[in-house]
Design a protein around this motif. Sequence first.
Motif, PDB file in Angstrom:
ATOM      1  N   LEU A   1       0.827  -1.208   0.000  1.00 40.16           N
ATOM      2  CA  LEU A   1       0.000   0.000   0.000  1.00 40.16           C
ATOM      3  C   LEU A   1       0.863   1.260   0.000  1.00 40.16           C
ATOM      4  O   LEU A   1       0.550   2.234  -0.697  1.00 40.16           O
ATOM      5  N   SER A   2       1.958   1.250   0.761  1.00 38.37           N
ATOM      6  CA  SER A   2       2.867   2.402   0.764  1.00 38.37           C
ATOM      7  C   SER A   2       3.394   2.672  -0.643  1.00 38.37           C
ATOM      8  O   SER A   2       3.423   3.815  -1.109  1.00 38.37           O
ATOM      9  N   HIS A   3       3.825   1.606  -1.304  1.00 40.79           N
ATOM     10  CA  HIS A   3       4.342   1.731  -2.666  1.00 40.79           C
ATOM     11  C   HIS A   3       3.267   2.258  -3.615  1.00 40.79           C
ATOM     12  O   HIS A   3       3.509   3.179  -4.412  1.00 40.79           O
ATOM     13  N   LEU A   4       2.082   1.704  -3.519  1.00 43.35           N
ATOM     14  CA  LEU A   4       1.002   2.073  -4.434  1.00 43.35           C
ATOM     15  C   LEU A   4       0.537   3.509  -4.226  1.00 43.35           C
ATOM     16  O   LEU A   4       0.305   4.247  -5.195  1.00 43.35           O
ATOM     17  N   ILE A   5       0.413   3.920  -2.974  1.00 44.31           N
ATOM     18  CA  ILE A   5      -0.003   5.301  -2.707  1.00 44.31           C
ATOM     19  C   ILE A   5       1.058   6.275  -3.201  1.00 44.31           C
ATOM     20  O   ILE A   5       0.749   7.337  -3.763  1.00 44.31           O
ATOM     21  N   TRP A   6       2.323   5.928  -3.018  1.00 43.84           N
ATOM     22  CA  TRP A   6       3.404   6.779  -3.524  1.00 43.84           C
ATOM     23  C   TRP A   6       3.332   6.907  -5.040  1.00 43.84           C
ATOM     24  O   TRP A   6       3.474   8.004  -5.607  1.00 43.84           O
ATOM     25  N   LYS A   7       3.088   5.796  -5.749  1.00 46.24           N
ATOM     26  CA  LYS A   7       2.956   5.843  -7.205  1.00 46.24           C
ATOM     27  C   LYS A   7       1.761   6.701  -7.605  1.00 46.24           C
ATOM     28  O   LYS A   7       1.831   7.485  -8.560  1.00 46.24           O
ATOM     29  N   LEU A   8       0.653   6.556  -6.880  1.00 51.99           N
ATOM     30  CA  LEU A   8      -0.531   7.356  -7.164  1.00 51.99           C
ATOM     31  C   LEU A   8      -0.239   8.838  -6.962  1.00 51.99           C
ATOM     32  O   LEU A   8      -0.601   9.680  -7.806  1.00 51.99           O
ATOM     33  N   GLN A   9       0.418   9.162  -5.866  1.00 49.41           N
ATOM     34  CA  GLN A   9       0.766  10.552  -5.599  1.00 49.41           C
ATOM     35  C   GLN A   9       1.675  11.105  -6.694  1.00 49.41           C
ATOM     36  O   GLN A   9       1.509  12.247  -7.137  1.00 49.41           O
ATOM     37  N   THR A  10       2.630  10.301  -7.119  1.00 46.87           N
ATOM     38  CA  THR A  10       3.559  10.744  -8.153  1.00 46.87           C
ATOM     39  C   THR A  10       2.832  11.024  -9.460  1.00 46.87           C
ATOM     40  O   THR A  10       3.095  12.035 -10.134  1.00 46.87           O
ATOM     41  N   GLU A  11       1.910  10.150  -9.838  1.00 45.36           N
ATOM     42  CA  GLU A  11       1.140  10.356 -11.062  1.00 45.36           C
ATOM     43  C   GLU A  11       0.280  11.612 -10.993  1.00 45.36           C
ATOM     44  O   GLU A  11      -0.001  12.240 -12.012  1.00 45.36           O
ATOM     45  N   LYS A  12      -0.098  11.990  -9.774  1.00 43.98           N
ATOM     46  CA  LYS A  12      -0.932  13.189  -9.594  1.00 43.98           C
ATOM     47  C   LYS A  12      -0.097  14.445  -9.355  1.00 43.98           C
ATOM     48  O   LYS A  12      -0.631  15.502  -9.031  1.00 43.98           O
ATOM     49  N   GLY A  13       1.232  14.315  -9.519  1.00 48.24           N
ATOM     50  CA  GLY A  13       2.095  15.463  -9.322  1.00 48.24           C
ATOM     51  C   GLY A  13       2.434  15.734  -7.879  1.00 48.24           C
ATOM     52  O   GLY A  13       2.929  16.818  -7.530  1.00 48.24           O
ATOM     53  N   GLU A  14       2.188  14.742  -7.021  1.00 50.60           N
ATOM     54  CA  GLU A  14       2.514  14.863  -5.600  1.00 50.60           C
ATOM     55  C   GLU A  14       3.735  13.968  -5.327  1.00 50.60           C
ATOM     56  O   GLU A  14       4.554  13.773  -6.191  1.00 50.60           O
ATOM     57  N   GLY A  15       3.862  13.465  -4.152  1.00 47.42           N
ATOM     58  CA  GLY A  15       4.889  12.469  -3.857  1.00 47.42           C
ATOM     59  C   GLY A  15       6.260  12.999  -3.549  1.00 47.42           C
ATOM     60  O   GLY A  15       7.213  12.238  -3.423  1.00 47.42           O
ATOM     61  N   ARG A  16       6.403  14.318  -3.437  1.00 51.68           N
ATOM     62  CA  ARG A  16       7.718  14.894  -3.162  1.00 51.68           C
ATOM     63  C   ARG A  16       8.259  14.494  -1.787  1.00 51.68           C
ATOM     64  O   ARG A  16       9.462  14.538  -1.551  1.00 51.68           O
ATOM     65  N   GLU A  17       7.387  14.110  -0.899  1.00 51.77           N
ATOM     66  CA  GLU A  17       7.834  13.721   0.442  1.00 51.77           C
ATOM     67  C   GLU A  17       8.377  12.305   0.477  1.00 51.77           C
ATOM     68  O   GLU A  17       8.909  11.869   1.485  1.00 51.77           O
ATOM     69  N   GLY A  18       8.254  11.565  -0.611  1.00 46.82           N
ATOM     70  CA  GLY A  18       8.795  10.221  -0.681  1.00 46.82           C
ATOM     71  C   GLY A  18       7.767   9.152  -0.359  1.00 46.82           C
ATOM     72  O   GLY A  18       6.574   9.430  -0.173  1.00 46.82           O
ATOM     73  N   VAL A  19       8.229   7.912  -0.283  1.00 45.65           N
ATOM     74  CA  VAL A  19       7.347   6.776  -0.034  1.00 45.65           C
ATOM     75  C   VAL A  19       6.733   6.908   1.352  1.00 45.65           C
ATOM     76  O   VAL A  19       7.458   7.006   2.350  1.00 45.65           O
ATOM     77  N   PRO A  20       5.403   6.921   1.463  1.00 46.50           N
ATOM     78  CA  PRO A  20       4.767   7.124   2.769  1.00 46.50           C
ATOM     79  C   PRO A  20       4.847   5.892   3.654  1.00 46.50           C
ATOM     80  O   PRO A  20       4.995   4.767   3.174  1.00 46.50           O
ATOM     81  N   SER A  21       4.724   6.113   4.954  1.00 42.51           N
ATOM     82  CA  SER A  21       4.636   4.994   5.888  1.00 42.51           C
ATOM     83  C   SER A  21       3.302   4.282   5.683  1.00 42.51           C
ATOM     84  O   SER A  21       2.400   4.789   4.997  1.00 42.51           O
ATOM     85  N   ILE A  22       3.160   3.126   6.309  1.00 43.27           N
ATOM     86  CA  ILE A  22       1.895   2.392   6.195  1.00 43.27           C
ATOM     87  C   ILE A  22       0.743   3.224   6.755  1.00 43.27           C
ATOM     88  O   ILE A  22      -0.332   3.307   6.145  1.00 43.27           O
ATOM     89  N   ASN A  23       0.957   3.859   7.881  1.00 46.27           N
ATOM     90  CA  ASN A  23      -0.105   4.687   8.470  1.00 46.27           C
ATOM     91  C   ASN A  23      -0.445   5.879   7.582  1.00 46.27           C
ATOM     92  O   ASN A  23      -1.620   6.227   7.422  1.00 46.27           O
ATOM     93  N   GLN A  24       0.579   6.498   7.007  1.00 44.51           N
ATOM     94  CA  GLN A  24       0.325   7.609   6.087  1.00 44.51           C
ATOM     95  C   GLN A  24      -0.451   7.132   4.865  1.00 44.51           C
ATOM     96  O   GLN A  24      -1.359   7.812   4.386  1.00 44.51           O
ATOM     97  N   ALA A  25      -0.091   5.960   4.356  1.00 43.64           N
ATOM     98  CA  ALA A  25      -0.768   5.416   3.181  1.00 43.64           C
ATOM     99  C   ALA A  25      -2.229   5.087   3.484  1.00 43.64           C
ATOM    100  O   ALA A  25      -3.128   5.358   2.681  1.00 43.64           O
ATOM    101  N   LYS A  26      -2.459   4.515   4.661  1.00 47.11           N
ATOM    102  CA  LYS A  26      -3.830   4.154   5.027  1.00 47.11           C
ATOM    103  C   LYS A  26      -4.731   5.379   5.194  1.00 47.11           C
ATOM    104  O   LYS A  26      -5.950   5.296   4.985  1.00 47.11           O
ATOM    105  N   SER A  27      -4.144   6.492   5.586  1.00 45.36           N
ATOM    106  CA  SER A  27      -4.940   7.703   5.826  1.00 45.36           C
ATOM    107  C   SER A  27      -5.036   8.604   4.597  1.00 45.36           C
ATOM    108  O   SER A  27      -5.653   9.670   4.667  1.00 45.36           O
ATOM    109  N   TYR A  28      -4.440   8.183   3.481  1.00 39.23           N
ATOM    110  CA  TYR A  28      -4.484   9.017   2.278  1.00 39.23           C
ATOM    111  C   TYR A  28      -5.915   9.078   1.737  1.00 39.23           C
ATOM    112  O   TYR A  28      -6.546   8.041   1.502  1.00 39.23           O
TER     113      TYR A  28
END
Length: 335
Positions: A239-266
Amino acid sequence: MRISVLDQAPISSNQTSSQALIEALKLAKAAEDLGYARYWIAEHHDLPGLACSAPEVMLGYIGAHTDTIRIGSGAVLLPHYKPYKVAEVYNTLASLFPGRVDVGIGRAPGGSAEATNALSDHFLQNVFQMPTSVRELIHFLDDDFPHDHKYTNVSAAPVPDISPEPWLLGTSKKSALLAAEYGMAYAFGLFMSDRDGQEIINLYRENYKARKKEQKSEVILTVSVICADTVEKAEELALSHLIWKLQTEKGEGREGVPSINQAKSYPMTDQDKRSLQNMKKNIIIGDTEKVRKELCNLKETYDFDELMIVTITYDPNDRIRSYELLAEIVQQRDY
């Protein structure tokens, strides 16, 4: 079945770029200890969450701290560079680390249009010239230009005793045919492709023309895998990997690969959820039993010689654990 590592030097949200590059070295050393055949590092430019803009620098660092594992680029983005300079760099590495250096070649820009323009002029024109550039690079690496060629008296010094092994990386029939025509080994990026990889690999095999007598066709299949001790743990890591990829595709993701908790709360829209499901199709996620079955399916479907694994997790320890479990799977079963 030979297995190897493709590293993109991911930066987690709690890391600096320096820490991410140190973790890349740790992964290479762990891969060597685990019996992986090679470690390649990718080339990307100004992409959120990745610290791999200069693979040639990292390969010198990693080569100096390892002993046996093959090291290489996955890939040098050739349209940005002159073939002569690429040959000089990788001949230097091959002189330092004899018999261990690969030079993977790709043609993607590796970053945004702005980063591409900052790197090189006439990128698209250079893409069209890719076959000529690849041919020149191979001649520089083999040190065998024809006597009437304009570069016949030019060597990419230092010329090592054992030349770097050139690989062409791609996901298309065009790349497969180019690799076959020039007698190159071929790496098919299944993890970033929806195309018929089996047909493309077969096309490469059928059209392969060896540059030297002892050479034969060779194929790496590159896949994305996240393996953990339980399926539930693997799904969380993914989920961390997938949310990071999603953020990157949306022009976000500058903070890097999120933690599991960060990914779950996205906060995800319905479209985001559909995008995640599509992304999951290109990642093998599970415990050892589930991943073993997926690897068996790949071996039955694709005619490859080596499996190259790319794994991105928030915690570098989880990434190394995934590679440990994969090594156990391969060692326990005759594929």
